[in-house]
Motif scaffolding. Structure first.
Motif, short mmCIF file in Angstrom:
data_model
loop_
_atom_site.label_atom_id
_atom_site.label_comp_id
_atom_site.label_asym_id
_atom_site.label_seq_id
_atom_site.Cartn_x
_atom_site.Cartn_y
_atom_site.Cartn_z
N PHE A 15 0.84 -1.18 0.00
CA PHE A 15 0.00 0.00 0.00
C PHE A 15 0.88 1.23 0.00
O PHE A 15 1.95 1.24 0.57
CB PHE A 15 -0.86 0.05 1.26
N MET A 16 0.42 2.30 -0.62
CA MET A 16 1.08 3.58 -0.42
C MET A 16 0.08 4.69 -0.70
O MET A 16 -0.30 4.95 -1.83
CB MET A 16 2.34 3.76 -1.26
N GLY A 71 10.06 3.70 -18.10
CA GLY A 71 9.34 2.99 -19.15
C GLY A 71 8.43 1.92 -18.59
O GLY A 71 7.85 2.07 -17.53
N PRO A 72 8.30 0.81 -19.30
CA PRO A 72 7.35 -0.21 -18.88
C PRO A 72 7.81 -1.02 -17.68
O PRO A 72 7.06 -1.80 -17.14
CB PRO A 72 7.23 -1.10 -20.12
N CYS A 73 9.07 -0.87 -17.25
CA CYS A 73 9.58 -1.67 -16.14
C CYS A 73 10.21 -0.76 -15.09
O CYS A 73 11.43 -0.63 -15.04
CB CYS A 73 10.60 -2.69 -16.64
N PRO A 74 9.40 -0.07 -14.27
CA PRO A 74 9.96 0.90 -13.34
C PRO A 74 10.79 0.32 -12.23
O PRO A 74 11.57 1.00 -11.61
CB PRO A 74 8.71 1.60 -12.77
N ILE A 75 10.63 -0.97 -11.91
CA ILE A 75 11.36 -1.57 -10.80
C ILE A 75 12.03 -2.84 -11.28
O ILE A 75 11.46 -3.91 -11.28
CB ILE A 75 10.43 -1.87 -9.61
N ALA A 337 14.27 8.79 -8.60
CA ALA A 337 12.93 8.49 -8.11
C ALA A 337 12.01 9.67 -8.39
O ALA A 337 12.47 10.77 -8.74
CB ALA A 337 12.98 8.20 -6.61
N PRO A 338 10.71 9.50 -8.22
CA PRO A 338 9.80 10.64 -8.29
C PRO A 338 10.09 11.63 -7.15
O PRO A 338 10.86 11.34 -6.24
CB PRO A 338 8.42 10.01 -8.13
N MET A 347 9.24 4.76 -3.56
CA MET A 347 9.72 4.20 -4.81
C MET A 347 11.24 4.04 -4.80
O MET A 347 11.79 3.08 -5.35
CB MET A 347 9.30 5.07 -5.98
N ALA A 348 11.94 4.98 -4.17
CA ALA A 348 13.40 4.90 -4.09
C ALA A 348 13.85 3.64 -3.34
O ALA A 348 14.70 2.88 -3.81
CB ALA A 348 13.96 6.14 -3.42
#
Length: 358
Positions: A15-16, A71-75, A337-338, A347-348
């Motif tokens: 969750f975030m 892109g399509p693979c953020p992590i 990161a954002p 996200m980081a």
């Protein structure tokens, strides 16, 4: 990215702040793919179609920024980093990393820190603020150590200090003489807080009125309330830096071994310049903390957004710049990161596999 329906091929991840990440099975290239939907109990629970936009405000911005970054693979992690990696040390800047520009700590950041702690990692705050300027709300996040003054002091929760130093008073006096001779207004940062005279305080308030919104002004004006009035000593004790009311175009002749940096206060980076010794920085403090923990640099994760974070980001095994960082800071990092207000810290740390198992 679109909303996804619940089915057996999806796994609840984290969750975030009302956002739910769902991990879908790896693709043929081995990359992890994530879809995003509202968490149960979020503000709107009505059923949506697969093509309807489910986000608003910061949530939508966060997803858009992550998508743009990766892109399509953020992590996607290098094979050497896994959820079962041994204990690591996570070094975290405060302003623009844990806190937003308005002084808020997002719920997603609090959750990320709790998960990293539960995973067994050491959490070290590394801020440019003096010890007196770190609010209790931040200390209550339960750090294993707190680095203040961009590296001058390293303090443990029980009050013990791993490192404690201050600016050479002779160098401070030389700088003060130069600033006064050239008419540059300035204030002192010390281990005990800020020493700000009334003229400089008024100038800062005028700056805040121009560059910050109402919430930002309230936060930063409160920050300067702890500054002393004009009755303060000519040069106070335990100076850690001098902060000048001058922008990046100011290029003074400084004593040997002294450098200038934009202030770490996000809204004022184009208006204030910090002066401090070349060899005092967050990277040097990080090394002291790693030696205390018995960990190598490769076990360090560093997250920050300012130019005073560059040494820390470049020395760490995994350096992550926040979305508000400039190009110079981003160049020192391994990943971007954002921004803090867009779930950036969550996200980081997720990108570094620091949040434990899914």
């Amino acid at each position: 990215m679109v909303a996804t329906n619940w089915n057996r091929s999806t796994t609840l991840s984290r969750f975030m702040d009302g956002i739910l990440l769902l991990r879908v099975p790896p693709m043929r290239d081995g990359a992890l793919r994530f879809r995003v939907c509202d968490a149960p109990g979020a503000a709107s629970s009505r059923r949506r179609s697969a093509t309807e936009e489910p986000f608003s405000g910061a949530s939508r911005s966060a997803i858009a920024e992550v998508s743009t970054l990766a892109g399509p693979c953020p992590i996607r992690q290098p094979e050497s980093v896994s959820a079962s990696s041994p204990r690591r040390a996570v070094f975290l800047d405060l302003d623009g990393t844990i806190m937003t520009a308005n002084g808020a700590i997002p719920l997603s950041a609090r959750r990320a820190l709790a998960l990293a702690r539960e995973a067994g990692h050491a959490l070290i705050l590394s801020t440019g603020r003096s010890a007196a300027q770190v609010p209790q709300e931040v200390r209550d996040l339960e750090f294993d150590a707190v680095i203040t003054g961009s590296g001058w002091r390293i303090e443990l929760p029980d009050g013990q200090r791993l490192h404690d130093a201050q600016f050479d008073p002779r160098t401070v006096a030389e700088i003060v003489g130069m600033l006064r001779a050239t008419g540059i207004r300035f204030y002192f940062e010390t281990h005990h807080g800020l020493v700000v005279d009334n003229d400089v305080r008024s100038a800062l308030q005028r700056l805040f009125a121009v560059v910050a919104d109402e919430a930002g002004r309230a936060h930063w004006e409160h920050f300067f309330v702890t500054g002393l009035a004009s009755a303060a000593p000519d040069i106070p004790d335990q100076v850690t830096k001098l902060v000048c009311l001058a922008g990046p175009e100011w290029n003074p002749s400084l004593p040997a071994g002294v450098r200038r940096l934009p202030t770490s206060i996000p809204q004022l980076a184009d208006h204030l310049t910090e002066l401090m010794p070349d060899d005092v920085h967050k990277g040097a403090a990080m090394q002291i903390a790693l030696d205390w923990l018995g960990l190598p640099r490769t076990a360090a994760i560093a997250v920050g957004d300012g130019e005073n974070d560059i040494e820390m980001l470049s020395m760490a095994g995994r350096g992550i710049a926040m979305g508000g960082a400039n190009d110079t800071v981003r160049a020192a990092a391994d990943w971007v990161a954002p921004a803090a207000e867009n779930h950036g810290l969550w996200m980081a740390l997720r990108s570094a596999h620091a949040l434990g198992s899914d």
